[in-house]
Design a protein around this motif. Structure first.
Motif, PDB file in Angstrom:
ATOM      1  N   ILE A   1      12.117 -44.548  -3.353  1.00  0.00           N
ATOM      2  CA  ILE A   1      10.770 -44.576  -3.928  1.00  0.00           C
ATOM      3  C   ILE A   1      10.843 -45.362  -5.228  1.00  0.00           C
ATOM      4  O   ILE A   1      11.535 -44.964  -6.158  1.00  0.00           O
ATOM      5  N   TRP A   2      10.145 -46.475  -5.288  1.00  0.00           N
ATOM      6  CA  TRP A   2      10.259 -47.376  -6.420  1.00  0.00           C
ATOM      7  C   TRP A   2       8.929 -47.598  -7.121  1.00  0.00           C
ATOM      8  O   TRP A   2       8.787 -48.488  -7.954  1.00  0.00           O
ATOM      9  N   LYS A   3       7.929 -46.776  -6.815  1.00  0.00           N
ATOM     10  CA  LYS A   3       6.612 -46.969  -7.425  1.00  0.00           C
ATOM     11  C   LYS A   3       6.675 -46.722  -8.934  1.00  0.00           C
ATOM     12  O   LYS A   3       7.577 -46.044  -9.448  1.00  0.00           O
ATOM     13  N   ASN A   4       5.692 -47.285  -9.644  1.00  0.00           N
ATOM     14  CA  ASN A   4       5.595 -47.075 -11.083  1.00  0.00           C
ATOM     15  C   ASN A   4       5.334 -45.603 -11.388  1.00  0.00           C
ATOM     16  O   ASN A   4       4.704 -44.887 -10.595  1.00  0.00           O
ATOM     17  N   THR A   5       5.821 -45.161 -12.517  1.00  0.00           N
ATOM     18  CA  THR A   5       5.618 -43.778 -12.960  1.00  0.00           C
ATOM     19  C   THR A   5       5.000 -43.794 -14.352  1.00  0.00           C
ATOM     20  O   THR A   5       4.924 -44.834 -15.012  1.00  0.00           O
TER      21      THR A   5
END
Length: 217
Positions: A153-157
């Motif tokens: 999971i590489w989505k922005n946080t």
């Protein structure tokens, strides 16, 4: 991602395309950059987002041999790219074929660097103004965010709003890459793998083909 054998690190790189484009690539004996592909009408199937590709023709590469990202053959440093997710989610208006017909052409930064091809690499999405470019392979472990490349999971946080840009870092080969620089091909399923093997056999080639379902969504 990064594989180590003995004292040498191998940084794998991945270029995806429709299986329908393989015969013309093999006839050429090379993978051509988007500038050449568009000028000569070489693509049978365009899976990429045309708006993004248009943007890549307007951005400058600020290091030698310069030009724009469209003048280079693009490779990601990890499969399961954000662009593949857009395709899987039906968010590319001009393409509706999904993931299954797409294949990953695999090489390594070191293998390309050992050829006569000219290359650069980036620390993020080449269409993003924040992205920087590099020409020294010895810096690659400091430039590329390998933790993000390894992440499922590489989505922005909230803590890190730049993850997606860094996940889209690219290894760019100027103008073209000879087919012999590839290490192999990864496919969605065995049906597609058999199709690729037949295309290779017809062209007198025998690169290894493996089903890599984990490279897809």
């Amino acid at each position: 991602m990064v594989r180590t054998g003995g004292q040498t690190a191998t940084h794998l790189i991945y270029h995806f395309t429709s299986v329908a484009n393989l015969p013309s690539m093999l006839a050429e004996g090379r993978i051509c950059c988007d500038t050449t592909v568009q000028a000569r009408g070489l693509l049978q199937v365009e899976a990429g987002d045309r708006d993004i590709k248009s943007r890549r023709r307007q951005v400058s590469v600020p290091v030698s041999p310069y030009g724009c990202p469209a003048d280079y053959v693009p490779f990601y440093f990890a499969p399961r790219s954000p662009m593949m997710l857009k395709i899987k989610s039906g968010q590319v208006p001009t393409y509706s074929g999904g993931q299954r017909p797409l294949v990953h052409l695999v090489s390594s930064a070191e293998r390309v660097a050992a050829t006569e091809h000219t290359w650069v690499y980036s620390d993020g999405n080449c269409a993003n103004d924040l992205t920087d470019y590099y020409t020294d392979l010895s810096d690659i472990d400091q430039v590329v965010d390998w933790d993000v490349m390894r992440a499922r999971i590489w989505k922005n946080t909230a803590e890190d709003g730049d993850r997606m840009r860094r996940r889209m870092a690219e290894f760019l080969v100027h103008q073209e890459l000879q087919w012999e620089a590839l290490l192999g091909i990864g496919t969605f399923d065995e049906t597609r793998a058999d199709q690729v093997r037949e295309i290779l056999r017809t062209a007198g080639r025998s690169e290894p083909v493996r089903v890599r379902r984990d490279w897809y969504y």
